[in-house]
Design a protein around this motif. Structure first.
Motif, short mmCIF file in Angstrom:
data_model
loop_
_atom_site.label_atom_id
_atom_site.label_comp_id
_atom_site.label_asym_id
_atom_site.label_seq_id
_atom_site.Cartn_x
_atom_site.Cartn_y
_atom_site.Cartn_z
N VAL A 103 150.33 121.65 20.40
CA VAL A 103 149.44 121.84 21.56
C VAL A 103 148.64 123.13 21.39
O VAL A 103 147.42 123.14 21.63
CB VAL A 103 150.23 121.85 22.87
N ASN A 104 149.29 124.20 20.97
CA ASN A 104 148.57 125.46 20.78
C ASN A 104 147.48 125.33 19.72
O ASN A 104 146.37 125.85 19.89
CB ASN A 104 149.53 126.60 20.43
N GLU A 105 147.77 124.63 18.63
CA GLU A 105 146.76 124.42 17.60
C GLU A 105 145.62 123.56 18.13
O GLU A 105 144.45 123.80 17.83
CB GLU A 105 147.37 123.82 16.34
N TYR A 106 145.95 122.55 18.94
CA TYR A 106 144.91 121.73 19.54
C TYR A 106 144.01 122.60 20.43
O TYR A 106 142.77 122.52 20.35
CB TYR A 106 145.51 120.58 20.35
N LEU A 107 144.62 123.41 21.28
CA LEU A 107 143.85 124.26 22.19
C LEU A 107 142.98 125.27 21.44
O LEU A 107 141.90 125.63 21.91
CB LEU A 107 144.79 124.98 23.16
N ARG A 108 143.44 125.72 20.27
CA ARG A 108 142.65 126.63 19.43
C ARG A 108 141.57 125.90 18.64
O ARG A 108 140.73 126.52 18.01
CB ARG A 108 143.54 127.38 18.45
N GLY A 109 141.64 124.57 18.64
CA GLY A 109 140.66 123.79 17.89
C GLY A 109 141.01 123.66 16.42
O GLY A 109 140.17 123.27 15.61
N SER A 110 142.28 123.95 16.07
CA SER A 110 142.66 123.92 14.66
C SER A 110 143.62 122.78 14.31
O SER A 110 144.08 122.70 13.17
CB SER A 110 143.29 125.26 14.26
N LEU A 111 143.90 121.89 15.25
CA LEU A 111 144.78 120.76 14.97
C LEU A 111 143.97 119.66 14.28
O LEU A 111 142.99 119.16 14.84
CB LEU A 111 145.42 120.22 16.25
N ILE A 112 144.36 119.30 13.08
CA ILE A 112 143.64 118.31 12.29
C ILE A 112 144.19 116.92 12.58
O ILE A 112 145.41 116.72 12.56
CB ILE A 112 143.75 118.64 10.79
N ASP A 113 143.30 115.98 12.86
CA ASP A 113 143.68 114.59 13.08
C ASP A 113 143.91 113.96 11.71
O ASP A 113 142.98 113.73 10.96
CB ASP A 113 142.58 113.86 13.84
N GLN A 114 145.15 113.70 11.39
CA GLN A 114 145.52 113.18 10.09
C GLN A 114 145.52 111.64 10.11
O GLN A 114 146.56 110.99 10.09
CB GLN A 114 146.90 113.73 9.67
N THR A 115 144.34 111.08 10.12
CA THR A 115 144.19 109.63 10.23
C THR A 115 144.77 108.90 9.02
O THR A 115 145.05 107.70 9.12
CB THR A 115 142.71 109.23 10.43
N GLU A 116 145.02 109.61 7.93
CA GLU A 116 145.66 108.96 6.77
C GLU A 116 147.10 108.55 7.10
O GLU A 116 147.70 107.75 6.39
CB GLU A 116 145.63 109.88 5.53
N LYS A 117 147.65 109.06 8.20
CA LYS A 117 149.00 108.69 8.62
C LYS A 117 149.03 107.42 9.47
O LYS A 117 150.08 106.95 9.85
CB LYS A 117 149.64 109.84 9.39
N LEU A 118 147.85 106.86 9.78
CA LEU A 118 147.80 105.62 10.55
C LEU A 118 148.34 104.48 9.69
O LEU A 118 148.15 104.47 8.47
CB LEU A 118 146.36 105.30 10.98
N HIS A 119 149.00 103.55 10.33
CA HIS A 119 149.53 102.39 9.58
C HIS A 119 149.08 101.10 10.23
O HIS A 119 148.53 101.08 11.28
CB HIS A 119 151.06 102.45 9.50
#
Length: 64
Positions: A48-64
């Protein structure tokens, strides 16, 4: 659609931070104006903190 039913319980949310999900669920969340973010960060406070800082990366390669 089963994903729409699942999203009903979080319909008041803007973002869903998760450890993984299927492509269908991911796209369903987006269609319902919920931003899914897939991450490998296990500590929710850190994610959550990384998301709020704008640094959370959406790792779409983990989608199945």
């Amino acid at each position: 659609n089963r994903h729409a039913q699942m999203a009903g319980s979080i319909s008041d949310c803007q973002v869903l931070i998760c450890g993984g999900m299927g492509m269908g669920a991911y796209e369903s969340m987006r269609r319902l104006n919920i931003t899914p973010v897939v991450t490998d960060i296990h500590d929710i406070d850190q994610a959550v903190n990384e998301y709020l800082r704008g640094s959370l990366i959406d790792q779409t390669e983990k989608l199945h």
